[in-house]
Design an enzyme around this catalytic site. Structure first.
Site, mmCIF file in Angstrom:
data_model
loop_
_atom_site.group_PDB
_atom_site.id
_atom_site.type_symbol
_atom_site.label_atom_id
_atom_site.label_comp_id
_atom_site.label_asym_id
_atom_site.label_seq_id
_atom_site.Cartn_x
_atom_site.Cartn_y
_atom_site.Cartn_z
ATOM 1 N N CYS A 119 0.972 -1.183 -0.063
ATOM 2 C CA CYS A 119 -0.147 -0.124 0.064
ATOM 3 C C CYS A 119 0.892 1.330 0.074
ATOM 4 O O CYS A 119 0.614 2.272 -0.820
ATOM 5 C CB CYS A 119 -1.062 0.158 1.116
ATOM 6 S SG CYS A 119 -2.084 1.309 1.319
ATOM 7 N N CYS A 216 -6.360 -2.740 7.122
ATOM 8 C CA CYS A 216 -7.771 -2.010 7.040
ATOM 9 C C CYS A 216 -8.893 -2.687 6.116
ATOM 10 O O CYS A 216 -10.075 -2.488 6.523
ATOM 11 C CB CYS A 216 -7.655 -0.778 6.249
ATOM 12 S SG CYS A 216 -6.839 -0.876 4.571
#
Length: 380
Positions: A119, A216
């Site tokens: 990410c 997440c």
């Protein structure tokens, strides 16, 4: 006034703060909120940006996930309070293609991926960084606990002052070009308590907000459940086999296991403690064995990002320290580059539970500088 004689601001740029635009990547947590508030108070032209990375519907009330909808609300509130603009960018498709899909494939391939690194590498420090430049920003700041220092050959990446908060393992793939543009204002702090004290000083409502713990898009920590949703029908049962060939039991899918796992194997009643030592995806076998089988001395790495001052291949070998897991301290090792662009790391003290899909991060021996790292791509 010539640039070389002009005073640098606190971000190392030759401009007054009011003329320096800083895009702050705001997750909605206390760290990035403090960075934004601090820079706004210093008079910088702050622009807050929060990324919507996945469908928040299922996680709106989940406080342990870094990108849940409540976090977007918290980031917006900080921006309103401190008086700077805030934007929410829809990066769901980018995030799905660059991070989630690989996460699924990697897990199904028997690896143990680290999606937070991907990410940072493929979304935050690539697409978001380009967006910051499109917004005419002079730099981009984040709440990561890592230090950027100017060395003889340009910016260097160094571990955070607080070893307990250090995030260098997750940022090893930051490139020299990205490092020119990035700033990490919290890296010099000695403890998280200092960050929370700053949040309280600025009157931020997130001052006591808990740290995010989960990936997440896996807010409940159930990796296997996410894989089954992403790849319906791809999870097949198989055998749990001892390294000596004995079949000890059966499992419902290799994705439910990781290298080094001891608990929850479903093969109780044995005299010796057993650990997962290999995941054989092709034969759908989980191989278990005694703890000593987890010891690894040779670690092959690829997709190397090198941050040293001279090329990696300019030396036959490098004496470095390495981390093979984010939670472990650096260990002494010898790094040897290969002609094909991969490398081999020889650990001077064997490590247990080294798993394909994890990162191997290189550090300067006896120092704080990050020399780069690579991805572990097969086990021995």
């Amino acid at each position: 006034m010539p640039l070389d004689t002009q005073k640098l601001n606190s971000l190392g740029l030759p401009k007054p703060p009011a003329e320096t635009r800083v895009v702050v990547a705001m997750s909605g947590g206390v760290d990035s909120s403090v960075v934004a508030a601090m820079l706004a108070e210093e008079g910088y032209d702050v622009v807050g940006v929060t990324l919507q990375l996945y469908d928040h519907g299922a996680a709106l009330a989940k406080k342990g996930a870094c990108c849940a909808g409540v976090d977007i609300h918290d980031a917006r509130r900080v921006a309103e309070q401190m008086g700077f603009p805030h934007y929410v960018l829809d990066y769901e498709n980018i995030f799905k293609d660059a991070v989630i899909e690989e996460f699924a494939e990697s897990y199904l391939g028997g690896a143990t991926p680290v999606p937070c690194i991907r990410c940072n590498e493929r979304v935050k420090f690539k697409d978001l960084l380009e967006t910051a430049k499109d917004l005419d920003a002079d730099c981009m700041a984040t709440g990561h606990y890592i230090q950027r220092k100017l060395g003889e050959h340009g910016p260097e990446l160094h571990s955070a002052a607080d070893a307990n908060r250090d995030q260098s393992y997750f940022l090893f793939s930051t490139t020299p070009d990205q490092l020119e543009f990035l700033r990490f204002p919290l890296g010099h702090l000695q403890s998280k308590a200092e960050t929370r004290a700053l949040a309280a000083k600025y009157g931020l409502t997130v001052a006591d907000k808990p740290d995010s713990q989960d990936i997440c898009f896996v807010p409940d920590g159930n990796y296997a459940g996410v894989i089954e949703k992403l790849r319906p029908g791809s999870v097949a049962p198989g055998e749990i086999v001892h390294a000596d060939g004995r079949v000890l039991g059966h499992h419902k899918g290799v994705i439910h296991y990781t290298i080094g796992q001891r608990r929850g194997l479903g093969i109780g009643g044995l005299d010796e403690p057993l650990y997962v030592v290999k995941l054989d995806v092709d034969s759908r076998r989980v191989v278990v064995g005694p703890k000593e089988m987890l010891s690894t001395r040779t670690v092959p790495v690829r997709e190397i990002n090198w941050l040293g001052d001279v090329p990696l291949a300019s030396r036959t070998e490098w004496h470095v320290s390495v981390k093979v897991r984010s939670t472990r301290p650096p260990r002494e090792a010898i790094l040897r580059a290969r002609p094909d662009g991969t490398a081999e790391v020889e650990l001077l003290t064997p490590e247990e539970g080294v798993s394909p899909g994890q990162a191997c991060v290189f550090y300067e021996t006896g120092g704080t500088r990050i020399l780069g790292g690579g991805w572990i791509w097969r086990g021995y």
